[in-house]
Design a protein around this motif. Structure first.
Motif, PDB file in Angstrom:
ATOM      1  N   ARG A  13       0.831  -1.207   0.000  1.00 54.73           N
ATOM      2  CA  ARG A  13       0.000   0.000   0.000  1.00 54.73           C
ATOM      3  C   ARG A  13       0.864   1.255   0.000  1.00 54.73           C
ATOM      4  O   ARG A  13       0.581   2.206  -0.728  1.00 54.73           O
ATOM      5  CB  ARG A  13      -0.922   0.015   1.219  1.00 54.73           C
ATOM      6  N   THR A  14       1.909   1.247   0.798  1.00 60.38           N
ATOM      7  CA  THR A  14       2.769   2.438   0.847  1.00 60.38           C
ATOM      8  C   THR A  14       3.522   2.622  -0.474  1.00 60.38           C
ATOM      9  O   THR A  14       3.691   3.749  -0.939  1.00 60.38           O
ATOM     10  CB  THR A  14       3.779   2.347   2.005  1.00 60.38           C
ATOM     11  N   LEU A  15       3.945   1.516  -1.093  1.00 60.05           N
ATOM     12  CA  LEU A  15       4.611   1.633  -2.390  1.00 60.05           C
ATOM     13  C   LEU A  15       3.659   2.168  -3.446  1.00 60.05           C
ATOM     14  O   LEU A  15       4.024   3.019  -4.262  1.00 60.05           O
ATOM     15  CB  LEU A  15       5.180   0.286  -2.835  1.00 60.05           C
ATOM     16  N   ASP A  16       2.403   1.675  -3.444  1.00 57.70           N
ATOM     17  CA  ASP A  16       1.416   2.170  -4.399  1.00 57.70           C
ATOM     18  C   ASP A  16       1.124   3.644  -4.161  1.00 57.70           C
ATOM     19  O   ASP A  16       1.011   4.423  -5.114  1.00 57.70           O
ATOM     20  CB  ASP A  16       0.114   1.358  -4.299  1.00 57.70           C
ATOM     21  N   LEU A  18       3.143   5.819  -2.807  1.00 53.82           N
ATOM     22  CA  LEU A  18       4.338   6.550  -3.211  1.00 53.82           C
ATOM     23  C   LEU A  18       4.394   6.712  -4.726  1.00 53.82           C
ATOM     24  O   LEU A  18       4.695   7.799  -5.240  1.00 53.82           O
ATOM     25  CB  LEU A  18       5.576   5.814  -2.699  1.00 53.82           C
ATOM     26  N   ARG A  19       4.083   5.650  -5.471  1.00 52.92           N
ATOM     27  CA  ARG A  19       4.068   5.727  -6.935  1.00 52.92           C
ATOM     28  C   ARG A  19       3.031   6.727  -7.424  1.00 52.92           C
ATOM     29  O   ARG A  19       3.270   7.490  -8.350  1.00 52.92           O
ATOM     30  CB  ARG A  19       3.777   4.350  -7.529  1.00 52.92           C
ATOM     31  N   PHE A  24       1.595  11.995  -9.658  1.00 55.92           N
ATOM     32  CA  PHE A  24       0.884  13.265  -9.539  1.00 55.92           C
ATOM     33  C   PHE A  24       1.847  14.439  -9.679  1.00 55.92           C
ATOM     34  O   PHE A  24       1.565  15.415 -10.384  1.00 55.92           O
ATOM     35  CB  PHE A  24       0.145  13.317  -8.186  1.00 55.92           C
ATOM     36  N   LEU A  25       3.008  14.342  -8.989  1.00 57.98           N
ATOM     37  CA  LEU A  25       3.991  15.418  -9.076  1.00 57.98           C
ATOM     38  C   LEU A  25       4.537  15.556 -10.498  1.00 57.98           C
ATOM     39  O   LEU A  25       4.776  16.668 -10.980  1.00 57.98           O
ATOM     40  CB  LEU A  25       5.140  15.164  -8.101  1.00 57.98           C
ATOM     41  N   ARG A  26       4.758  14.454 -11.201  1.00 60.18           N
ATOM     42  CA  ARG A  26       5.253  14.494 -12.572  1.00 60.18           C
ATOM     43  C   ARG A  26       4.241  15.194 -13.478  1.00 60.18           C
ATOM     44  O   ARG A  26       4.590  16.042 -14.299  1.00 60.18           O
ATOM     45  CB  ARG A  26       5.527  13.081 -13.063  1.00 60.18           C
TER      46      ARG A  26
END
Length: 155
Positions: A13-16, A18-19, A24-26
């Motif tokens: 969940r944390t990896l998802d 983070l991705r 979003f930032l990109r």
């Protein structure tokens, strides 16, 4: 085994998460980028001629016969002064080395002995075609009208 599955689930969940945040930032940074130039301004910038990269002495000499030995070269900002190349010491890449030549002023030799040419790696050299190779001006050992056979018959 159930504890191992429960332990992996939060990391996924944390990896998802983070991705997704990086995605979003990109997207946000791509949207904030200035718009691409219009086709009219892009065509005007395409019409600009690219600046031609000048060549050092070895890059000019590589296209001449025998690596330019016997030909005249000068820096672009010199007027009336040139070098007749007599010797080249090339490094392996063919773009660097040392060069020796006879100084010519206004087309006439200014010195008898060749000297080392300074600034051969600077990008301002050009070939002087009207002076060309002076191999024809070198004194020949036999006269052009006489042949070795005629000399042998006379003796």
């Amino acid at each position: 085994m159930a504890a191992a599955l429960v332990g992996k689930n939060p990391t996924h969940r944390t990896l998802d998460l983070l991705r997704q945040s990086f995605g979003f930032l990109r997207n946000l940074s791509a949207a904030a980028a200035p718009p691409s130039p219009s086709p009219a301004s892009a065509s005007s910038s395409a019409k600009k001629p690219k600046r031609k990269k000048k060549k050092n002495l070895f890059e000019v000499a590589q296209f001449l016969p025998n690596w330019g030995i016997g030909y005249h070269m000068a820096k672009t900002h010199w007027s009336g002064v040139s070098y007749q190349i007599t010797k080249l010491n090339l490094y392996k890449d063919g773009r660097h080395g040392k060069a020796w030549g006879i100084v010519h002023k206004e087309g006439l030799p200014a010195a008898d002995a060749p000297k080392k040419i300074s600034g051969v790696h600077k990008r301002c050299w050009r070939y002087i075609p009207n002076l060309g190779s002076t191999s024809s001006s070198l004194p020949s050992s036999t006269k052009p009208t006489e042949t070795p056979q005629a000399e042998a018959q006379a003796a």
